[in-house]
Design a protein around this motif. Structure first.
Motif, mmCIF file in Angstrom:
data_model
loop_
_atom_site.group_PDB
_atom_site.id
_atom_site.type_symbol
_atom_site.label_atom_id
_atom_site.label_comp_id
_atom_site.label_asym_id
_atom_site.label_seq_id
_atom_site.Cartn_x
_atom_site.Cartn_y
_atom_site.Cartn_z
ATOM 1 N N GLY A 1 0.727 -1.137 -0.137
ATOM 2 C CA GLY A 1 0.142 0.259 -0.110
ATOM 3 C C GLY A 1 1.071 1.553 -0.507
ATOM 4 N N ARG A 2 0.605 2.158 1.219
ATOM 5 C CA ARG A 2 1.219 3.445 1.172
ATOM 6 C C ARG A 2 2.495 3.529 1.602
ATOM 7 N N ALA A 3 3.141 2.203 1.851
ATOM 8 C CA ALA A 3 4.556 1.939 2.563
ATOM 9 C C ALA A 3 5.462 2.262 1.073
ATOM 10 N N THR A 4 4.557 2.099 -0.191
ATOM 11 C CA THR A 4 5.725 1.723 -0.563
ATOM 12 C C THR A 4 6.314 3.043 -1.621
ATOM 13 N N ARG A 5 5.718 3.893 -0.785
ATOM 14 C CA ARG A 5 6.034 5.339 -0.951
ATOM 15 C C ARG A 5 7.320 5.740 -0.010
ATOM 16 N N ILE A 6 7.378 4.784 0.851
ATOM 17 C CA ILE A 6 8.535 5.521 1.559
ATOM 18 C C ILE A 6 10.098 4.069 1.064
ATOM 19 N N GLN A 7 9.938 3.672 -0.272
ATOM 20 C CA GLN A 7 10.507 3.513 0.085
ATOM 21 C C GLN A 7 12.242 3.608 -0.356
ATOM 22 N N ARG A 8 12.504 4.535 -0.815
ATOM 23 C CA ARG A 8 14.484 5.384 -0.985
ATOM 24 C C ARG A 8 14.687 5.460 0.518
ATOM 25 N N TYR A 9 13.916 5.833 1.464
ATOM 26 C CA TYR A 9 14.246 5.596 2.651
ATOM 27 C C TYR A 9 14.396 4.672 3.243
ATOM 28 N N LEU A 10 13.896 3.454 2.757
ATOM 29 C CA LEU A 10 14.700 2.046 3.893
ATOM 30 C C LEU A 10 15.431 1.799 3.013
ATOM 31 N N MET A 11 15.436 1.737 1.307
ATOM 32 C CA MET A 11 16.301 1.654 0.924
ATOM 33 C C MET A 11 17.835 1.812 1.431
ATOM 34 N N ALA A 12 18.230 3.038 2.196
ATOM 35 C CA ALA A 12 18.951 4.219 2.254
ATOM 36 C C ALA A 12 19.773 4.105 3.545
ATOM 37 N N LEU A 13 18.679 2.403 4.481
ATOM 38 C CA LEU A 13 19.694 2.307 5.471
ATOM 39 C C LEU A 13 20.565 1.597 5.270
ATOM 40 N N PRO A 14 21.529 1.703 6.357
ATOM 41 C CA PRO A 14 22.976 0.483 6.439
ATOM 42 C C PRO A 14 22.388 -1.054 6.238
ATOM 43 N N LYS A 15 23.737 -2.069 6.032
ATOM 44 C CA LYS A 15 22.705 -2.931 5.921
ATOM 45 C C LYS A 15 23.840 -4.474 6.637
ATOM 46 N N GLU A 16 23.952 -5.167 7.255
ATOM 47 C CA GLU A 16 24.505 -5.936 7.512
ATOM 48 C C GLU A 16 24.713 -7.940 7.582
ATOM 49 N N TYR A 17 25.845 -7.924 6.840
ATOM 50 C CA TYR A 17 25.495 -9.656 5.666
ATOM 51 C C TYR A 17 26.314 -11.150 6.568
ATOM 52 N N GLU A 18 26.444 -11.626 6.268
ATOM 53 C CA GLU A 18 27.267 -13.345 6.888
ATOM 54 C C GLU A 18 27.099 -13.587 5.606
ATOM 55 N N THR A 19 28.713 -13.707 5.017
ATOM 56 C CA THR A 19 29.041 -14.253 4.043
ATOM 57 C C THR A 19 29.961 -15.943 4.615
ATOM 58 N N VAL A 20 29.781 -16.666 3.563
ATOM 59 C CA VAL A 20 31.175 -17.952 2.984
ATOM 60 C C VAL A 20 31.164 -17.529 1.532
ATOM 61 N N ALA A 21 33.262 -18.019 2.174
ATOM 62 C CA ALA A 21 33.731 -17.222 1.139
ATOM 63 C C ALA A 21 34.559 -18.653 0.505
ATOM 64 N N GLN A 22 34.361 -18.616 -0.606
ATOM 65 C CA GLN A 22 35.074 -20.501 -0.927
ATOM 66 C C GLN A 22 35.874 -19.151 -1.579
ATOM 67 N N LEU A 23 37.470 -19.187 -1.016
ATOM 68 C CA LEU A 23 39.088 -18.694 -1.628
ATOM 69 C C LEU A 23 39.751 -19.790 -2.879
ATOM 70 N N GLY A 24 41.400 -19.086 -3.293
ATOM 71 C CA GLY A 24 41.621 -19.692 -4.487
ATOM 72 C C GLY A 24 40.295 -20.132 -5.248
ATOM 73 N N ALA A 25 39.875 -19.402 -5.366
ATOM 74 C CA ALA A 25 39.099 -19.246 -7.068
ATOM 75 C C ALA A 25 38.334 -18.000 -7.216
ATOM 76 N N THR A 26 38.208 -17.194 -8.458
ATOM 77 C CA THR A 26 36.994 -16.518 -8.759
ATOM 78 C C THR A 26 35.921 -17.274 -9.468
ATOM 79 N N SER A 27 35.135 -15.754 -9.728
ATOM 80 C CA SER A 27 33.715 -16.363 -9.681
ATOM 81 C C SER A 27 33.838 -14.823 -10.931
ATOM 82 N N THR A 28 32.843 -15.268 -12.370
ATOM 83 C CA THR A 28 32.532 -14.238 -13.143
ATOM 84 C C THR A 28 31.399 -13.664 -12.991
#
Length: 263
Positions: A50-77
């Motif tokens: 609904g009207r929350a779609t109007r606040i998209q840019r304010y929410l997108m500007a917020l900082p983020k936190e992630y957890e990631t598992v990386a494969q080392l010794g290789a690259t991916s395109t």
């Protein structure tokens, strides 16, 4: 049906898939989201109704936190398991040098950034050479949690617009095997519940609030600027006894509504 859903997106689904699922469940309601997750990634997706779609840019500007598992010794395109993998055998030291603060990075060619009016990943999939310009992002936390052989886990807190795939690729060499978004601003994936709709005022609790009454509240509801001695330039959330009125920004001595919720 105005508000935000916290969804824990599973792997294999696109952000659009999740939006489509919510749209089917709430027919006739406008639905969007605030920040794409790659199909292989999991974690927090803010779905807007609904009207929350109007606040998209304010929410997108917020900082983020992630957890990631990386494969080392290789690259991916693509920076993830879906790309063309090249095993190099070159791995970063343990512990690696992990940049924080202002970081210059070049987003992956397989990203949703628009180049010449078209998404970069569409050009890359056609085999076209894609020159994605560098950008400056802010990384407030970048820690290695564990390392086992040629795999390592990291936790990253960063500004909006940061590409974790690029941060891992820049370690030389590595790519993301797993990626999970755990937090967006004040929203935590632990609180994800597709059945709980967070109302506009609660969803915008991270903005400074200005409470209005009577004629000032009515004027703001019609988009008219109101006098206020609040500090700063905003944005501010204007409210009254009935909830959120508008998001406003300072214009001289007035707070001018720029996103309204009453009409």
């Amino acid at each position: 049906m105005d508000g935000v859903l916290l969804i824990d997106k599973p792997a294999g689904k696109t952000s659009h898939d999740v939006v489509a699922m919510v749209r089917r469940a709430h027919r006739g309601v406008k639905v969007g989201h605030a920040g794409t997750l790659d199909p292989f990634a999991t974690g927090l997706l803010l779905v807007l109704l609904g009207r929350a779609t109007r606040i998209q840019r304010y929410l997108m500007a917020l900082p983020k936190e992630y957890e990631t598992v990386a494969q080392l010794g290789a690259t991916s395109t693509t920076g993830d398991p879906e790309g063309e993998i090249t095993h190099t055998g070159r791995v970063p030291p343990d512990p690696p040098e992990l940049p924080t603060g202002e970081v210059r990075q070049r987003p992956p060619a397989y990203s949703a950034i628009k180049i010449g009016g078209e998404r970069a990943y569409k050009k890359a999939r056609r085999g076209e050479e894609v020159d994605v310009p560098e950008r400056v992002v802010h990384v407030s936390r970048f820690e290695q949690r564990w390392r086992e052989g040629d795999r390592a886990a990291f936790v990253i807190a960063c500004s909006s617009g940061t590409y974790v795939r690029s941060l891992i690729a820049d370690l030389h060499d590595g790519y993301c095997l797993e990626l999970r978004r755990t937090r967006i601003g004040p929203f935590d994936v632990a609180d994800a519940d597709p059945e709980r709709l967070i109302g506009l005022q609660e969803a915008l609790a991270f903005l400074p609030h200005v409470a209005l009454e009577g004629e000032r509240a009515k004027a703001a509801g019609h988009g008219v600027g109101v006098e206020c001695d609040a500090d700063g330039d905003g944005p501010f959330l204007l409210t009254d006894a009935d909830g959120a009125i508008a998001i406003a920004e300072r214009q001289g001595d007035l707070l001018k509504p720029v996103v309204g919720f009453r009409a």
